[in-house]
Design a protein around this motif. Structure first.
Motif, short mmCIF file in Angstrom:
data_model
loop_
_atom_site.label_atom_id
_atom_site.label_comp_id
_atom_site.label_asym_id
_atom_site.label_seq_id
_atom_site.Cartn_x
_atom_site.Cartn_y
_atom_site.Cartn_z
N GLY A 253 0.82 -1.21 0.00
CA GLY A 253 0.00 0.00 0.00
C GLY A 253 0.84 1.25 0.00
N ALA A 256 2.45 1.57 -3.46
CA ALA A 256 1.47 2.05 -4.44
C ALA A 256 1.24 3.55 -4.29
CB ALA A 256 0.16 1.29 -4.28
N ALA A 257 1.14 4.02 -3.05
CA ALA A 257 0.96 5.46 -2.82
C ALA A 257 2.16 6.24 -3.33
CB ALA A 257 0.75 5.72 -1.33
N ALA A 383 -4.42 -1.58 -5.28
CA ALA A 383 -4.09 -0.32 -4.63
C ALA A 383 -3.86 0.79 -5.64
CB ALA A 383 -2.85 -0.50 -3.75
N GLN A 386 -7.15 1.31 -7.43
CA GLN A 386 -8.27 1.42 -6.50
C GLN A 386 -9.46 0.61 -7.04
OE1 GLN A 386 -8.62 3.02 -3.22
NE2 GLN A 386 -6.45 2.53 -3.56
N SER A 416 -5.32 -1.54 -0.56
CA SER A 416 -6.12 -0.46 -1.15
C SER A 416 -6.49 0.58 -0.10
CB SER A 416 -7.39 -1.03 -1.80
OG SER A 416 -7.07 -1.94 -2.83
N THR A 419 -3.45 2.76 0.83
CA THR A 419 -3.17 3.77 -0.21
C THR A 419 -4.19 4.90 -0.19
OG1 THR A 419 -2.18 2.06 -1.61
CG2 THR A 419 -2.83 4.10 -2.69
N SER A 420 -5.46 4.55 -0.07
CA SER A 420 -6.52 5.56 -0.19
C SER A 420 -6.76 6.33 1.10
CB SER A 420 -7.83 4.91 -0.65
OG SER A 420 -8.28 3.96 0.32
N LYS A 425 -4.77 8.81 -1.44
CA LYS A 425 -4.59 8.72 -2.88
C LYS A 425 -5.81 8.11 -3.55
CE LYS A 425 -0.42 10.30 -2.69
NZ LYS A 425 -0.16 11.69 -3.14
#
Length: 591
Positions: A253, A256-257, A383, A386, A416, A419-420, A425
Protein backbone atom coordinates in the motif's frame (compact mmCIF):
# COMPACT_ATOMS: atom_id res chain seq x y z
CA UNK A 1 -33.03 -8.13 -53.75
CA UNK A 2 -32.25 -4.42 -53.87
CA UNK A 3 -35.76 -3.56 -52.63
CA UNK A 4 -35.42 -6.04 -49.76
CA UNK A 5 -32.08 -4.55 -48.72
CA UNK A 6 -33.57 -1.06 -48.87
CA UNK A 7 -36.53 -2.18 -46.77
CA UNK A 8 -34.19 -3.60 -44.11
CA UNK A 9 -32.18 -0.38 -44.10
CA UNK A 10 -35.29 1.82 -43.90
CA UNK A 11 -37.17 -0.17 -41.24
CA UNK A 12 -35.07 -2.55 -39.17
CA UNK A 13 -31.98 -0.38 -38.56
CA UNK A 14 -33.99 2.66 -37.31
CA UNK A 15 -36.00 0.30 -35.09
CA UNK A 16 -32.74 -1.18 -33.75
CA UNK A 17 -31.47 2.33 -32.94
CA UNK A 18 -34.77 3.34 -31.33
CA UNK A 19 -34.76 0.32 -29.02
CA UNK A 20 -31.22 1.17 -27.96
CA UNK A 21 -32.31 4.62 -26.79
CA UNK A 22 -33.69 3.17 -23.54
CA UNK A 23 -32.19 1.01 -20.81
CA UNK A 24 -34.17 -2.16 -21.53
CA UNK A 25 -32.71 -3.10 -24.92
CA UNK A 26 -30.91 -6.25 -23.74
CA UNK A 27 -31.19 -8.27 -26.98
CA UNK A 28 -29.80 -5.39 -29.04
CA UNK A 29 -27.04 -4.68 -26.49
CA UNK A 30 -26.14 -8.38 -26.45
CA UNK A 31 -25.62 -8.33 -30.21
CA UNK A 32 -23.43 -5.24 -29.88
CA UNK A 33 -21.42 -6.92 -27.11
CA UNK A 34 -20.68 -9.92 -29.32
CA UNK A 35 -19.66 -7.72 -32.24
CA UNK A 36 -17.43 -5.60 -29.99
CA UNK A 37 -15.74 -8.69 -28.52
CA UNK A 38 -15.01 -10.27 -31.87
CA UNK A 39 -13.70 -6.99 -33.29
CA UNK A 40 -11.55 -6.28 -30.24
CA UNK A 41 -10.17 -9.82 -30.18
CA UNK A 42 -9.01 -9.43 -33.77
CA UNK A 43 -7.45 -6.03 -33.04
CA UNK A 44 -5.57 -7.40 -30.01
CA UNK A 45 -4.18 -10.28 -32.10
CA UNK A 46 -2.78 -7.79 -34.62
CA UNK A 47 -1.43 -5.62 -31.78
CA UNK A 48 0.36 -8.51 -30.07
CA UNK A 49 1.81 -9.70 -33.38
CA UNK A 50 3.16 -6.19 -34.08
CA UNK A 51 4.99 -6.30 -30.72
CA UNK A 52 6.15 -9.91 -30.63
CA UNK A 53 7.31 -10.41 -34.21
CA UNK A 54 10.07 -7.72 -34.23
CA UNK A 55 11.20 -8.62 -30.71
CA UNK A 56 11.46 -12.33 -31.49
CA UNK A 57 13.62 -11.53 -34.53
CA UNK A 58 15.63 -8.69 -32.99
CA UNK A 59 16.41 -9.89 -29.46
CA UNK A 60 18.99 -12.63 -28.83
CA UNK A 61 17.83 -15.93 -27.41
CA UNK A 62 14.27 -17.20 -27.55
CA UNK A 63 11.07 -15.35 -26.82
CA UNK A 64 10.14 -11.70 -27.07
CA UNK A 65 11.35 -10.40 -23.68
CA UNK A 66 15.04 -11.29 -23.44
CA UNK A 67 16.31 -7.70 -23.25
CA UNK A 68 18.74 -8.86 -20.56
CA UNK A 69 20.79 -10.70 -23.20
CA UNK A 70 21.48 -7.54 -25.20
CA UNK A 71 24.94 -5.92 -24.93
CA UNK A 72 25.04 -3.28 -22.21
CA UNK A 73 25.69 -0.48 -24.74
CA UNK A 74 22.78 -1.60 -26.90
CA UNK A 75 20.56 -1.64 -23.82
CA UNK A 76 21.49 2.00 -23.19
CA UNK A 77 21.10 3.23 -26.77
CA UNK A 78 17.82 1.44 -27.56
CA UNK A 79 15.42 3.25 -25.16
CA UNK A 80 17.04 6.63 -25.83
CA UNK A 81 16.72 6.22 -29.60
CA UNK A 82 13.14 5.04 -29.16
CA UNK A 83 12.32 8.05 -26.97
CA UNK A 84 13.73 10.47 -29.54
CA UNK A 85 11.64 8.87 -32.29
CA UNK A 86 8.51 8.90 -30.13
CA UNK A 87 9.12 12.47 -29.08
CA UNK A 88 9.45 13.64 -32.67
CA UNK A 89 6.26 11.82 -33.65
CA UNK A 90 4.25 13.28 -30.76
CA UNK A 91 5.76 16.73 -31.33
CA UNK A 92 4.18 16.87 -34.78
CA UNK A 93 0.74 15.93 -33.46
CA UNK A 94 -1.87 18.27 -32.03
CA UNK A 95 -2.23 18.14 -28.24
CA UNK A 96 -5.60 16.35 -28.37
CA UNK A 97 -4.17 13.72 -30.74
CA UNK A 98 -1.36 12.80 -28.33
CA UNK A 99 -3.70 11.56 -25.61
CA UNK A 100 -3.72 7.79 -25.27
CA UNK A 101 -4.46 5.07 -22.72
CA UNK A 102 -7.17 4.44 -20.16
CA UNK A 103 -7.13 8.05 -18.94
CA UNK A 104 -8.04 9.16 -22.46
CA UNK A 105 -10.95 6.69 -22.52
CA UNK A 106 -12.28 8.08 -19.24
CA UNK A 107 -11.98 11.62 -20.57
CA UNK A 108 -13.89 10.72 -23.73
CA UNK A 109 -16.59 9.00 -21.68
CA UNK A 110 -17.00 11.93 -19.31
CA UNK A 111 -16.79 14.80 -21.78
CA UNK A 112 -17.56 13.33 -25.22
CA UNK A 113 -20.00 10.47 -24.57
CA UNK A 114 -17.44 7.85 -25.53
CA UNK A 115 -16.74 9.13 -29.05
CA UNK A 116 -13.20 8.15 -30.05
CA UNK A 117 -11.41 8.64 -33.36
CA UNK A 118 -9.56 6.33 -35.69
CA UNK A 119 -6.58 8.69 -35.46
CA UNK A 120 -6.32 8.23 -31.69
CA UNK A 121 -6.38 4.45 -32.17
CA UNK A 122 -3.62 4.68 -34.78
CA UNK A 123 -1.48 6.90 -32.51
CA UNK A 124 -2.00 4.49 -29.62
CA UNK A 125 -1.10 1.47 -31.76
CA UNK A 126 2.12 2.97 -33.12
CA UNK A 127 3.26 4.57 -29.86
CA UNK A 128 2.56 1.44 -27.78
CA UNK A 129 4.44 -0.81 -30.19
CA UNK A 130 7.33 1.66 -30.25
CA UNK A 131 7.58 1.96 -26.45
CA UNK A 132 7.63 -1.80 -25.88
CA UNK A 133 9.88 -2.70 -28.82
CA UNK A 134 12.46 -0.06 -27.85
CA UNK A 135 12.65 -1.34 -24.28
CA UNK A 136 10.80 1.39 -22.37
CA UNK A 137 9.26 0.32 -19.07
CA UNK A 138 5.81 -0.30 -20.47
CA UNK A 139 2.79 -2.58 -20.50
CA UNK A 140 0.59 -3.70 -23.33
CA UNK A 141 -2.75 -3.97 -21.46
CA UNK A 142 -3.45 -0.22 -21.16
CA UNK A 143 -2.89 0.37 -24.89
CA UNK A 144 -4.92 -2.76 -25.64
CA UNK A 145 -7.82 -1.33 -23.62
CA UNK A 146 -7.56 1.93 -25.60
CA UNK A 147 -7.63 0.02 -28.89
CA UNK A 148 -10.59 -2.11 -27.83
CA UNK A 149 -12.53 0.93 -26.64
CA UNK A 150 -11.68 2.96 -29.74
CA UNK A 151 -12.67 0.35 -32.29
CA UNK A 152 -15.86 -0.46 -30.37
CA UNK A 153 -16.70 3.25 -30.27
CA UNK A 154 -16.03 3.50 -34.02
CA UNK A 155 -18.37 0.55 -34.56
CA UNK A 156 -21.15 2.43 -32.75
CA UNK A 157 -20.44 5.63 -34.66
CA UNK A 158 -20.48 3.76 -37.98
CA UNK A 159 -23.89 2.30 -37.05
CA UNK A 160 -25.02 5.79 -35.93
CA UNK A 161 -26.17 4.47 -32.57
CA UNK A 162 -27.43 6.63 -29.69
CA UNK A 163 -24.74 7.92 -27.37
CA UNK A 164 -25.83 5.77 -24.44
CA UNK A 165 -25.16 2.69 -26.60
CA UNK A 166 -21.74 4.01 -27.64
CA UNK A 167 -20.86 4.31 -23.95
CA UNK A 168 -21.82 0.67 -23.46
CA UNK A 169 -19.75 -0.33 -26.49
CA UNK A 170 -16.71 1.44 -25.03
CA UNK A 171 -17.12 -0.59 -21.84
CA UNK A 172 -17.45 -3.74 -23.95
CA UNK A 173 -14.21 -2.91 -25.74
CA UNK A 174 -12.38 -2.36 -22.44
CA UNK A 175 -13.56 -5.67 -21.00
CA UNK A 176 -12.78 -7.51 -24.22
CA UNK A 177 -9.24 -6.08 -24.33
CA UNK A 178 -8.42 -7.21 -20.77
CA UNK A 179 -9.98 -10.63 -21.42
CA UNK A 180 -7.97 -11.02 -24.64
CA UNK A 181 -4.70 -9.80 -23.10
CA UNK A 182 -4.69 -11.86 -19.87
CA UNK A 183 -7.18 -14.55 -20.92
CA UNK A 184 -9.25 -13.52 -17.89
CA UNK A 185 -12.81 -12.69 -19.03
CA UNK A 186 -14.31 -12.22 -15.55
CA UNK A 187 -11.70 -9.69 -14.46
CA UNK A 188 -12.16 -7.96 -17.84
CA UNK A 189 -15.84 -7.43 -17.06
CA UNK A 190 -15.17 -6.15 -13.54
CA UNK A 191 -12.30 -3.95 -14.75
CA UNK A 192 -14.51 -2.25 -17.33
CA UNK A 193 -17.25 -1.50 -14.80
CA UNK A 194 -15.11 -0.75 -11.73
CA UNK A 195 -12.18 1.14 -13.24
CA UNK A 196 -13.42 2.71 -16.49
CA UNK A 197 -17.20 3.14 -16.19
CA UNK A 198 -17.12 3.28 -12.36
CA UNK A 199 -20.66 1.89 -12.18
CA UNK A 200 -22.46 -1.43 -12.04
CA UNK A 201 -25.71 -1.96 -13.92
CA UNK A 202 -27.71 -5.13 -14.58
CA UNK A 203 -28.29 -4.11 -18.20
CA UNK A 204 -24.58 -3.42 -18.66
CA UNK A 205 -23.41 -6.81 -17.46
CA UNK A 206 -24.88 -8.86 -20.32
CA UNK A 207 -23.21 -7.13 -23.31
CA UNK A 208 -19.93 -6.66 -21.43
CA UNK A 209 -19.81 -10.33 -20.45
CA UNK A 210 -20.50 -11.40 -24.02
CA UNK A 211 -17.78 -9.05 -25.28
CA UNK A 212 -15.21 -10.42 -22.82
CA UNK A 213 -16.05 -14.05 -23.59
CA UNK A 214 -16.05 -13.63 -27.38
CA UNK A 215 -12.71 -11.74 -27.29
CA UNK A 216 -11.17 -14.43 -25.09
CA UNK A 217 -12.34 -17.13 -27.52
CA UNK A 218 -10.77 -15.26 -30.46
CA UNK A 219 -7.38 -15.02 -28.75
CA UNK A 220 -7.57 -18.57 -27.36
CA UNK A 221 -7.91 -19.82 -30.92
CA UNK A 222 -4.40 -18.46 -31.57
CA UNK A 223 -2.59 -18.49 -28.21
CA UNK A 224 -4.36 -21.35 -26.45
CA UNK A 225 -6.47 -21.42 -23.29
CA UNK A 226 -3.69 -20.89 -20.75
CA UNK A 227 -3.69 -17.55 -18.84
CA UNK A 228 -0.94 -14.96 -19.21
CA UNK A 229 1.25 -16.68 -16.60
CA UNK A 230 1.98 -20.31 -15.86
CA UNK A 231 1.18 -20.53 -12.15
CA UNK A 232 2.04 -23.62 -10.08
CA UNK A 233 -0.48 -24.91 -7.49
CA UNK A 234 -0.53 -22.40 -4.62
CA UNK A 235 -1.97 -22.58 -1.13
CA UNK A 236 -1.56 -20.89 2.23
CA UNK A 237 0.20 -23.36 4.53
CA UNK A 238 -0.93 -21.91 7.85
CA UNK A 239 -3.26 -19.29 9.33
CA UNK A 240 -0.21 -18.08 11.24
CA UNK A 241 0.84 -16.38 7.98
CA UNK A 242 -2.05 -13.92 8.14
CA UNK A 243 -0.15 -11.29 10.20
CA UNK A 244 2.67 -11.42 7.63
CA UNK A 245 0.14 -11.12 4.80
CA UNK A 246 -1.23 -7.98 6.49
CA UNK A 247 2.28 -6.61 6.90
CA UNK A 248 2.96 -7.14 3.19
CA UNK A 249 -0.34 -5.40 2.41
CA UNK A 250 0.85 -2.33 4.32
CA UNK A 251 4.22 -2.36 2.51
CA UNK A 252 2.56 -2.66 -0.91
CA UNK A 253 0.00 0.00 0.00
CA UNK A 254 2.87 2.38 0.81
CA UNK A 255 4.66 1.45 -2.44
CA UNK A 256 1.47 2.05 -4.44
CA UNK A 257 0.96 5.46 -2.82
CA UNK A 258 4.56 6.36 -3.61
CA UNK A 259 4.11 5.29 -7.21
CA UNK A 260 0.95 7.39 -7.62
CA UNK A 261 2.67 10.38 -5.99
CA UNK A 262 5.67 10.03 -8.31
CA UNK A 263 3.46 9.98 -11.41
CA UNK A 264 1.49 12.96 -10.09
CA UNK A 265 4.65 14.95 -9.29
CA UNK A 266 6.17 14.41 -12.73
CA UNK A 267 2.79 15.09 -14.34
CA UNK A 268 2.97 18.68 -13.16
CA UNK A 269 5.42 19.32 -15.99
CA UNK A 270 2.85 18.42 -18.65
CA UNK A 271 2.91 22.01 -19.92
CA UNK A 272 6.55 21.62 -21.00
CA UNK A 273 7.25 20.70 -24.66
CA UNK A 274 6.40 17.06 -25.32
CA UNK A 275 9.65 16.43 -27.22
CA UNK A 276 11.69 17.54 -24.22
CA UNK A 277 9.65 15.45 -21.77
CA UNK A 278 9.81 12.23 -23.83
CA UNK A 279 13.55 12.54 -24.47
CA UNK A 280 14.09 13.17 -20.75
CA UNK A 281 12.08 10.01 -19.99
CA UNK A 282 14.31 8.11 -22.41
CA UNK A 283 17.45 9.49 -20.78
CA UNK A 284 16.19 8.46 -17.33
CA UNK A 285 15.55 4.97 -18.68
CA UNK A 286 19.17 4.55 -19.86
CA UNK A 287 20.86 3.80 -16.49
CA UNK A 288 18.03 1.49 -15.49
CA UNK A 289 18.27 -0.38 -18.81
CA UNK A 290 22.02 -0.79 -18.45
CA UNK A 291 22.11 -1.76 -14.76
CA UNK A 292 18.67 -3.39 -14.23
CA UNK A 293 17.69 -4.71 -17.67
CA UNK A 294 14.72 -6.58 -16.19
CA UNK A 295 12.91 -3.23 -16.15
CA UNK A 296 12.91 -3.07 -19.95
CA UNK A 297 9.80 -3.92 -21.89
CA UNK A 298 6.79 -5.69 -20.35
CA UNK A 299 8.84 -7.94 -18.09
CA UNK A 300 6.48 -10.90 -17.88
CA UNK A 301 9.46 -13.25 -18.13
CA UNK A 302 10.70 -11.84 -14.81
CA UNK A 303 7.22 -12.18 -13.33
CA UNK A 304 7.13 -15.83 -14.39
CA UNK A 305 10.54 -16.48 -12.85
CA UNK A 306 9.37 -14.82 -9.64
CA UNK A 307 6.25 -16.98 -9.46
CA UNK A 308 8.35 -20.12 -9.86
CA UNK A 309 10.83 -19.00 -7.18
CA UNK A 310 13.83 -18.70 -9.51
CA UNK A 311 15.06 -15.28 -8.30
CA UNK A 312 16.80 -14.25 -5.10
CA UNK A 313 15.73 -11.63 -2.54
CA UNK A 314 18.02 -8.77 -3.58
CA UNK A 315 17.24 -9.22 -7.28
CA UNK A 316 13.50 -9.20 -6.58
CA UNK A 317 13.69 -6.15 -4.34
CA UNK A 318 15.98 -4.18 -6.65
CA UNK A 319 14.07 -4.87 -9.87
CA UNK A 320 10.73 -4.21 -8.13
CA UNK A 321 11.81 -0.82 -6.78
CA UNK A 322 13.61 0.07 -10.02
CA UNK A 323 10.48 -0.73 -12.03
CA UNK A 324 8.42 1.45 -9.69
CA UNK A 325 10.75 4.43 -9.98
CA UNK A 326 11.43 4.35 -13.73
CA UNK A 327 7.79 3.64 -14.64
CA UNK A 328 6.55 6.45 -12.40
CA UNK A 329 9.07 8.89 -13.88
CA UNK A 330 8.45 8.01 -17.52
CA UNK A 331 4.66 7.75 -17.18
CA UNK A 332 4.47 11.10 -15.40
CA UNK A 333 6.60 12.74 -18.09
CA UNK A 334 4.15 11.58 -20.75
CA UNK A 335 5.65 8.38 -22.14
CA UNK A 336 2.69 6.71 -23.93
CA UNK A 337 3.00 3.39 -22.13
CA UNK A 338 0.55 1.19 -20.25
CA UNK A 339 0.55 0.94 -16.46
CA UNK A 340 -1.20 -2.36 -15.77
CA UNK A 341 1.77 -4.52 -16.84
CA UNK A 342 4.30 -2.59 -14.71
CA UNK A 343 1.84 -2.75 -11.79
CA UNK A 344 1.73 -6.55 -12.10
CA UNK A 345 5.55 -6.62 -12.28
CA UNK A 346 6.02 -4.42 -9.21
CA UNK A 347 3.53 -6.33 -7.12
CA UNK A 348 4.91 -9.75 -8.05
CA UNK A 349 8.57 -8.86 -7.36
CA UNK A 350 7.95 -6.97 -4.11
CA UNK A 351 5.54 -9.66 -2.93
CA UNK A 352 8.06 -12.36 -3.84
CA UNK A 353 10.81 -10.56 -1.94
CA UNK A 354 8.58 -10.32 1.15
CA UNK A 355 7.76 -14.00 0.76
CA UNK A 356 11.46 -14.86 0.97
CA UNK A 357 11.71 -12.89 4.22
CA UNK A 358 8.73 -14.81 5.57
CA UNK A 359 10.43 -18.08 4.61
CA UNK A 360 13.46 -17.08 6.69
CA UNK A 361 11.38 -16.05 9.70
CA UNK A 362 8.90 -18.98 9.61
CA UNK A 363 10.47 -21.70 7.46
CA UNK A 364 7.98 -24.39 8.43
CA UNK A 365 4.77 -22.36 8.20
CA UNK A 366 5.62 -20.09 5.27
CA UNK A 367 4.05 -20.60 1.85
CA UNK A 368 5.94 -20.58 -1.45
CA UNK A 369 7.47 -17.48 -3.02
CA UNK A 370 5.02 -17.84 -5.91
CA UNK A 371 2.10 -17.61 -3.46
CA UNK A 372 3.34 -14.27 -2.13
CA UNK A 373 4.22 -13.05 -5.63
CA UNK A 374 0.63 -13.61 -6.76
CA UNK A 375 -0.75 -11.94 -3.63
CA UNK A 376 1.58 -8.98 -4.19
CA UNK A 377 0.47 -8.76 -7.80
CA UNK A 378 -3.19 -8.51 -6.79
CA UNK A 379 -2.48 -6.08 -3.94
CA UNK A 380 -0.49 -3.68 -6.11
CA UNK A 381 -3.09 -3.76 -8.87
CA UNK A 382 -5.93 -3.15 -6.41
CA UNK A 383 -4.09 -0.32 -4.63
CA UNK A 384 -2.81 1.54 -7.71
CA UNK A 385 -6.07 1.27 -9.64
CA UNK A 386 -8.27 1.42 -6.50
CA UNK A 387 -10.14 -1.54 -7.97
CA UNK A 388 -10.08 -4.33 -5.36
CA UNK A 389 -12.76 -6.47 -7.01
CA UNK A 390 -11.08 -6.40 -10.44
CA UNK A 391 -7.74 -7.29 -8.81
CA UNK A 392 -9.29 -10.19 -6.90
CA UNK A 393 -10.96 -11.55 -10.02
CA UNK A 394 -7.67 -11.32 -11.92
CA UNK A 395 -5.92 -13.17 -9.10
CA UNK A 396 -8.50 -15.95 -9.15
CA UNK A 397 -8.44 -16.37 -12.91
CA UNK A 398 -4.67 -16.27 -13.20
CA UNK A 399 -4.13 -18.86 -10.47
CA UNK A 400 -7.31 -20.88 -11.13
CA UNK A 401 -7.09 -21.73 -7.46
CA UNK A 402 -9.93 -21.01 -4.98
CA UNK A 403 -7.49 -21.36 -2.05
CA UNK A 404 -6.10 -17.91 -2.83
CA UNK A 405 -9.45 -16.14 -2.36
CA UNK A 406 -9.24 -15.62 1.43
CA UNK A 407 -5.66 -14.26 1.60
CA UNK A 408 -6.27 -12.44 -1.68
CA UNK A 409 -9.28 -10.57 -0.30
CA UNK A 410 -7.36 -9.70 2.83
CA UNK A 411 -4.21 -8.34 1.17
CA UNK A 412 -5.99 -6.51 -1.67
CA UNK A 413 -8.50 -4.67 0.51
CA UNK A 414 -5.87 -3.79 3.14
CA UNK A 415 -3.38 -2.47 0.57
CA UNK A 416 -6.12 -0.46 -1.15
CA UNK A 417 -7.20 1.05 2.18
CA UNK A 418 -3.62 1.98 3.12
CA UNK A 419 -3.17 3.77 -0.21
CA UNK A 420 -6.52 5.56 -0.19
CA UNK A 421 -7.11 6.28 3.50
CA UNK A 422 -3.66 6.49 5.08
CA UNK A 423 -2.17 8.47 2.16
CA UNK A 424 -5.31 9.98 0.64
CA UNK A 425 -4.59 8.72 -2.88
CA UNK A 426 -7.29 8.18 -5.48
CA UNK A 427 -6.79 5.74 -8.32
CA UNK A 428 -3.86 6.48 -10.62
CA UNK A 429 -6.20 7.27 -13.53
CA UNK A 430 -8.29 9.76 -11.53
CA UNK A 431 -5.07 11.33 -10.25
CA UNK A 432 -3.77 11.84 -13.79
CA UNK A 433 -7.13 13.28 -14.88
CA UNK A 434 -7.03 15.73 -12.00
CA UNK A 435 -3.47 16.80 -12.88
CA UNK A 436 -4.75 17.61 -16.38
CA UNK A 437 -7.47 19.83 -14.92
CA UNK A 438 -10.23 17.30 -15.64
CA UNK A 439 -12.70 15.45 -13.43
CA UNK A 440 -14.77 12.30 -13.66
CA UNK A 441 -18.41 12.66 -12.65
CA UNK A 442 -19.94 9.40 -11.49
CA UNK A 443 -22.81 10.37 -9.20
CA UNK A 444 -25.89 8.09 -9.34
CA UNK A 445 -27.93 10.81 -11.05
CA UNK A 446 -25.34 11.40 -13.79
CA UNK A 447 -24.91 7.65 -14.31
CA UNK A 448 -28.66 7.16 -14.68
CA UNK A 449 -28.97 10.02 -17.19
CA UNK A 450 -26.04 8.74 -19.26
CA UNK A 451 -27.70 5.36 -19.75
CA UNK A 452 -30.72 6.77 -21.61
CA UNK A 453 -30.98 8.60 -24.92
CA UNK A 454 -33.40 11.46 -25.62
CA UNK A 455 -35.03 9.20 -28.19
CA UNK A 456 -36.41 7.07 -25.34
CA UNK A 457 -38.48 9.85 -23.73
CA UNK A 458 -39.11 12.42 -26.48
CA UNK A 459 -42.69 13.24 -27.44
CA UNK A 460 -43.22 12.36 -31.10
CA UNK A 461 -46.66 13.96 -31.33
CA UNK A 462 -45.44 17.09 -33.11
CA UNK A 463 -46.24 19.06 -36.24
CA UNK A 464 -43.85 21.49 -37.89
CA UNK A 465 -45.67 24.53 -39.17
CA UNK A 466 -45.02 28.02 -40.49
CA UNK A 467 -45.40 31.02 -38.22
CA UNK A 468 -48.40 32.45 -40.10
CA UNK A 469 -51.32 30.20 -41.06
CA UNK A 470 -54.65 30.79 -42.73
CA UNK A 471 -57.78 29.60 -40.92
CA UNK A 472 -58.02 26.57 -43.21
CA UNK A 473 -54.35 25.70 -42.70
CA UNK A 474 -54.81 25.98 -38.93
CA UNK A 475 -57.84 23.67 -38.98
CA UNK A 476 -56.01 21.21 -41.19
CA UNK A 477 -53.03 21.23 -38.82
CA UNK A 478 -55.27 20.48 -35.84
CA UNK A 479 -57.05 17.68 -37.68
CA UNK A 480 -54.03 15.37 -37.24
CA UNK A 481 -54.33 15.94 -33.47
CA UNK A 482 -50.71 16.82 -32.64
CA UNK A 483 -49.79 17.62 -29.06
CA UNK A 484 -47.17 20.22 -30.00
CA UNK A 485 -46.68 22.71 -32.81
CA UNK A 486 -43.12 23.61 -33.83
CA UNK A 487 -43.08 27.08 -35.29
CA UNK A 488 -40.56 27.36 -38.12
CA UNK A 489 -38.15 30.24 -38.41
CA UNK A 490 -35.49 31.19 -40.91
CA UNK A 491 -32.92 28.84 -39.30
CA UNK A 492 -35.13 26.05 -38.00
CA UNK A 493 -37.80 25.81 -35.29
CA UNK A 494 -37.96 28.89 -33.06
CA UNK A 495 -40.89 28.26 -30.70
CA UNK A 496 -43.00 25.44 -29.33
CA UNK A 497 -46.63 25.81 -28.34
CA UNK A 498 -49.33 23.32 -27.32
CA UNK A 499 -51.74 22.57 -30.16
CA UNK A 500 -54.58 23.00 -27.68
CA UNK A 501 -53.72 26.72 -27.42
CA UNK A 502 -54.24 27.15 -31.17
CA UNK A 503 -57.50 25.22 -30.94
CA UNK A 504 -58.68 27.46 -28.08
CA UNK A 505 -57.76 30.60 -30.06
CA UNK A 506 -59.73 29.37 -33.09
CA UNK A 507 -62.74 28.54 -30.91
CA UNK A 508 -62.69 31.96 -29.24
CA UNK A 509 -62.25 33.71 -32.61
CA UNK A 510 -65.20 31.80 -34.10
CA UNK A 511 -67.44 32.58 -31.09
CA UNK A 512 -66.49 36.26 -31.21
CA UNK A 513 -67.15 36.43 -34.97
CA UNK A 514 -70.53 34.73 -34.52
CA UNK A 515 -71.61 37.05 -31.70
CA UNK A 516 -70.49 40.29 -33.33
CA UNK A 517 -71.15 39.30 -36.92
CA UNK A 518 -67.57 39.95 -37.88
CA UNK A 519 -65.10 37.96 -39.93
CA UNK A 520 -62.42 35.61 -38.84
CA UNK A 521 -58.86 36.90 -39.28
CA UNK A 522 -57.28 36.00 -42.60
CA UNK A 523 -54.06 34.75 -40.99
CA UNK A 524 -53.01 33.61 -37.55
CA UNK A 525 -49.60 34.57 -36.19
CA UNK A 526 -48.60 31.68 -33.93
CA UNK A 527 -46.04 33.86 -32.15
CA UNK A 528 -48.60 36.58 -31.42
CA UNK A 529 -51.65 34.62 -30.23
CA UNK A 530 -52.14 33.94 -26.51
CA UNK A 531 -50.35 30.63 -25.86
CA UNK A 532 -47.96 28.90 -23.47
CA UNK A 533 -45.00 29.17 -25.86
CA UNK A 534 -41.57 27.80 -25.03
CA UNK A 535 -38.19 28.89 -26.37
CA UNK A 536 -36.43 26.09 -28.25
CA UNK A 537 -32.93 24.75 -28.65
CA UNK A 538 -31.76 21.77 -30.73
CA UNK A 539 -30.37 18.47 -29.46
CA UNK A 540 -29.11 15.57 -31.55
CA UNK A 541 -31.04 12.29 -31.66
CA UNK A 542 -28.01 10.36 -30.34
CA UNK A 543 -27.71 12.57 -27.24
CA UNK A 544 -28.13 11.18 -23.74
CA UNK A 545 -30.35 12.77 -21.10
CA UNK A 546 -27.21 14.20 -19.48
CA UNK A 547 -26.39 16.01 -22.73
CA UNK A 548 -29.97 17.22 -22.94
CA UNK A 549 -29.69 18.78 -19.47
CA UNK A 550 -26.46 20.50 -20.57
CA UNK A 551 -28.32 21.84 -23.63
CA UNK A 552 -31.06 23.24 -21.37
CA UNK A 553 -28.51 24.99 -19.17
CA UNK A 554 -26.36 26.24 -22.04
CA UNK A 555 -29.15 27.62 -24.25
CA UNK A 556 -31.51 28.70 -21.47
CA UNK A 557 -34.19 26.92 -23.48
CA UNK A 558 -37.54 25.72 -22.14
CA UNK A 559 -37.77 22.83 -24.60
CA UNK A 560 -35.50 20.90 -26.97
CA UNK A 561 -36.33 19.64 -30.42
CA UNK A 562 -34.65 16.33 -31.26
CA UNK A 563 -33.06 16.25 -34.69
CA UNK A 564 -30.83 14.06 -36.81
CA UNK A 565 -28.99 14.85 -40.04
CA UNK A 566 -30.48 12.66 -42.77
CA UNK A 567 -28.71 14.31 -45.71
CA UNK A 568 -26.16 17.09 -46.21
CA UNK A 569 -27.65 20.35 -44.86
CA UNK A 570 -30.95 18.56 -44.04
CA UNK A 571 -32.00 17.96 -40.44
CA UNK A 572 -35.07 15.89 -39.64
CA UNK A 573 -36.96 16.63 -36.41
CA UNK A 574 -38.22 13.57 -34.55
CA UNK A 575 -39.78 14.96 -31.38
CA UNK A 576 -39.49 17.35 -28.45
CA UNK A 577 -38.20 17.01 -24.89
CA UNK A 578 -39.08 19.20 -21.91
CA UNK A 579 -36.94 19.47 -18.79
CA UNK A 580 -39.86 18.16 -16.78
CA UNK A 581 -39.83 15.02 -18.97
CA UNK A 582 -36.26 14.24 -17.88
CA UNK A 583 -37.05 14.87 -14.22
CA UNK A 584 -40.20 12.72 -14.40
CA UNK A 585 -38.33 9.90 -16.12
CA UNK A 586 -35.58 9.86 -13.50
CA UNK A 587 -38.08 9.97 -10.63
CA UNK A 588 -40.06 7.11 -12.19
CA UNK A 589 -36.96 4.94 -12.68
CA UNK A 590 -35.74 5.62 -9.15
CA UNK A 591 -39.07 4.67 -7.56
Amino acid sequence: MGKLRQKITDNLIPLFRRRLSGVDALPQLAVLGLLSGILTGGVILVFRFAIEWPLEHFLPGTGSESFEQLHIVTRGILPLAGAIGLGLMLHHLAIHDRKVGIVHIMERLNYHQGYMSLKSAAVQFVSAVATIVTGQSAGREGPAVHLGAAFSSLLGQWMRLPNNSIRTLVACGCAAAIAASFNTPISGVIFAMEVVMMEYTIAGFTPIILAAVSAAIVTQAVYGSEPAFSVPPLTMNSLLEIPWVLAIAVIIGIAAAGFIQLVDTMGRYHHKPVLLRIILAGLLMVPFAMLVPETMGIGYDTVSETIHGDLGFWILLSVGLAKLVVTGLSLGLGMPSGVIGPTVFMGATIGGAMGLIGAQVMPEQSSSVGFYAMLGMGAMMGAVLQAPLAALMALMELTRNPNIILPGMLIITTASLVTSEAFGKKSLFLTILKSQGLSYQNSPVIQALRRVSVGAIMDRSILRTERELTIEEARKALKSEPKWLLVEGSNGPTALLPAVDLARFLEDAEEEAAEEGGKLPETIDLVAIPANRRDLAPVQYQATLEEALHAFDKGRAEALYVQRQVAPMIQRVYGVVLKSDIESYYQYRRS
